[in-house]
Design a protein around this motif. Structure first.
Motif, PDB file in Angstrom:
ATOM      1  N   SER A  45      26.366  57.479  46.562  1.00 24.24           N
ATOM      2  CA  SER A  45      27.712  57.880  46.165  1.00 24.24           C
ATOM      3  C   SER A  45      27.699  58.578  44.803  1.00 24.24           C
ATOM      4  O   SER A  45      28.556  59.422  44.529  1.00 24.24           O
ATOM      5  N   ARG A  48      26.839  62.079  45.880  1.00 24.04           N
ATOM      6  CA  ARG A  48      27.903  62.693  46.688  1.00 24.04           C
ATOM      7  C   ARG A  48      29.134  63.026  45.875  1.00 24.04           C
ATOM      8  O   ARG A  48      29.740  64.097  46.042  1.00 24.04           O
ATOM      9  N   CYS A  49      29.536  62.126  44.979  1.00 27.54           N
ATOM     10  CA  CYS A  49      30.825  62.276  44.294  1.00 27.54           C
ATOM     11  C   CYS A  49      30.739  62.735  42.844  1.00 27.54           C
ATOM     12  O   CYS A  49      31.743  63.165  42.291  1.00 27.54           O
ATOM     13  N   GLU A  60      36.863  56.538  43.475  1.00 23.22           N
ATOM     14  CA  GLU A  60      35.667  57.317  43.201  1.00 23.22           C
ATOM     15  C   GLU A  60      35.968  58.474  42.248  1.00 23.22           C
ATOM     16  O   GLU A  60      35.347  59.532  42.302  1.00 23.22           O
ATOM     17  N   CYS A 158      24.698  46.945  44.530  1.00 22.54           N
ATOM     18  CA  CYS A 158      25.521  47.783  45.405  1.00 22.54           C
ATOM     19  C   CYS A 158      24.929  47.833  46.806  1.00 22.54           C
ATOM     20  O   CYS A 158      25.478  47.288  47.747  1.00 22.54           O
ATOM     21  N   THR A 162      26.305  45.736  49.924  1.00 26.72           N
ATOM     22  CA  THR A 162      27.088  46.482  50.905  1.00 26.72           C
ATOM     23  C   THR A 162      26.595  46.211  52.315  1.00 26.72           C
ATOM     24  O   THR A 162      27.383  45.960  53.235  1.00 26.72           O
ATOM     25  N   ALA A 251      26.404  58.449  57.892  1.00 22.80           N
ATOM     26  CA  ALA A 251      27.639  59.164  57.535  1.00 22.80           C
ATOM     27  C   ALA A 251      27.748  60.497  58.271  1.00 22.80           C
ATOM     28  O   ALA A 251      28.454  61.395  57.842  1.00 22.80           O
ATOM     29  N   GLY A 273      27.982  54.120  56.149  1.00 14.22           N
ATOM     30  CA  GLY A 273      27.802  55.396  55.463  1.00 14.22           C
ATOM     31  C   GLY A 273      29.134  56.032  55.099  1.00 14.22           C
ATOM     32  O   GLY A 273      30.049  56.078  55.933  1.00 14.22           O
ATOM     33  N   GLU A 274      29.239  56.532  53.873  1.00 13.57           N
ATOM     34  CA  GLU A 274      30.490  57.108  53.354  1.00 13.57           C
ATOM     35  C   GLU A 274      30.612  58.587  53.709  1.00 13.57           C
ATOM     36  O   GLU A 274      29.630  59.324  53.713  1.00 13.57           O
ATOM     37  N   GLY A 275      31.847  59.016  53.941  1.00 16.49           N
ATOM     38  CA  GLY A 275      32.137  60.423  54.152  1.00 16.49           C
ATOM     39  C   GLY A 275      31.921  60.844  55.595  1.00 16.49           C
ATOM     40  O   GLY A 275      31.725  60.027  56.498  1.00 16.49           O
ATOM     41  N   GLY A 295      34.722  48.766  59.890  1.00 13.25           N
ATOM     42  CA  GLY A 295      34.493  49.481  58.647  1.00 13.25           C
ATOM     43  C   GLY A 295      34.105  48.476  57.578  1.00 13.25           C
ATOM     44  O   GLY A 295      34.655  47.374  57.522  1.00 13.25           O
ATOM     45  N   TRP A 297      33.025  48.169  53.344  1.00 10.52           N
ATOM     46  CA  TRP A 297      32.922  48.858  52.054  1.00 10.52           C
ATOM     47  C   TRP A 297      32.497  47.860  50.979  1.00 10.52           C
ATOM     48  O   TRP A 297      33.235  46.924  50.664  1.00 10.52           O
TER      49      TRP A 297
END
Length: 351
Positions: A45, A48-49, A60, A158, A162, A251, A273-275, A295, A297
């Motif tokens: 992340s 990605r962000c 985020e 993390c 997760t 993702a 997976g995010e996004g 889901g 998180w």
């Protein structure tokens, strides 16, 4: 800590670069501690962000100039007033979201879901672990047992936390064949934990050849495939029925479709997976097979504490997934490597 109270910290301008800037070493206030950072790992992340461009919003939303790093682990070197549990010399993991502590989600331990304006995530809206010292609130800390390393702790902060939350939602035991799509650090962590929890057949699917070879080298899965023909291979390995449990860490639309379609009737699927997006046909893919998609998180404080206890009992070390380590002075190389994707977990370590 008296005398020189300055340090270097890594910030992410958002243009695929890293800058080292000067920061004052903070003094802990009431309910706070100063932690000497021992290890901080890089999360997808972050890439990605923040690293590529500041696209994050809400939880985020990265505040420019903030010290990056939301996966820190270290030792308390200075105490503020009013501490109730932790003290100087304690080895700790920093749960990377500092919630308000008063809303319903926070009272459940889910700081990640805190919607209060007082919510601040380390490495996003408050200074994180890409510096020799990090100021943290006592309520955000989790004890690191002596049998786990600081790099183990950074992984728990993390990624492993997760994955553990997702596995607990779908339930994994010795009855289960498990498919993991996407074998980046989160997918590799899923395989390691599912193995420890007794899964009898572990299958991984990944597009990146370097990560396929890493998964095979680490021996985390019984079978590792590229996506081509993966559905047919999974069905063949499971007598045409599919796996009982699947976890998507890719993702990607194809990865998620595979996770759904390779899961047997009444099976359970976790999206981690995010996004990205997901395209499927509700009736044949979900409804008729009576499958469930969860889901998931990050995790809660109590689940992360539970994970730490179980890591000790299982005798496994998350740091085994770290393939590259860098000093803070080479943080730029660390982020560039992680962004390239041909690696396992990447860590910045401190003396």
């Amino acid at each position: 800590m008296e005398g020189n109270r300055s340090m270097k910290g890594a910030v992410l301008p958002g243009n695929s670069t890293v800058e080292l800037r000067d920061f004052e070493i903070p003094k802990p206030g009431h309910g706070e501690v100063l932690i000497q950072t021992k290890a901080t790992t890089i999360c997808g992340s972050d890439i990605r962000c923040i690293y590529r461009e500041h696209v994050g919003k809400g939880p985020e939303g990265y505040i420019p100039g903030t010290i990056a790093g939301h996966e820190p682990c270290g030792v308390i070197v200075e105490e503020g007033e009013g501490l109730r549990r932790f003290h100087k010399g304690d080895r700790v993991i920093v749960y990377h979201i500092s919630g308000c502590g008063l809303c319903n989600d926070c009272r459940r331990g889910y700081y990640i879901s805190c919607k209060s304006p007082y919510r601040r995530a380390y490495g996003w809206q408050r200074n994180g672990g890409m510096a020799p010292y990090i100021l943290a609130e006592e309520k955000d800390l989790i004890a690191l047992p002596d049998s786990l390393t600081y790099k183990d702790g950074a992984q728990v902060a993390c990624g492993f936390g997760t994955v553990y939350e997702a596995i607990e939602k779908i339930g994994v035991s010795g009855n289960d064949a498990v498919l993991v799509t996407g074998l980046g650090p989160v997918g590799l962590a899923a395989l390691m934990l599912c193995r420890a929890m007794g899964a009898n057949l572990l299958i991984g699917v990944e597009t990146n050849e370097a990560r396929i070879e890493l998964a095979k080298k680490l021996g985390l899965a019984d079978h590792v495939f590229s996506p081509e023909g993966a559905l047919e291979k999974v069905l063949q390995l499971t007598g045409g029925n599919g796996v009982e449990r699947s976890i998507d860490a890719s993702a990607s639309d194809p990865g998620r479709q595979l996770a759904i379609r390779a899961t047997r009737d009444r099976g359970k699927i976790a999206f981690v997976g995010e996004g990205g997006t997901c395209t499927f046909e509700p009736s044949p893919d979900i409804i008729h097979g009576q499958k469930t998609i969860y889901g998931s998180w990050v995790t809660s404080l109590w689940k992360m504490e539970e994970l730490v206890e179980r890591l000790v009992r299982w005798g496994i070390h998350p740091e085994e997934l770290i393939t590259h380590e860098f000093p803070l002075e080479q943080a730029s190389d660390a982020y560039a490597l992680m962004a390239g994707g041909s690696c396992g977990k990447v860590a910045v370590v401190f003396e």
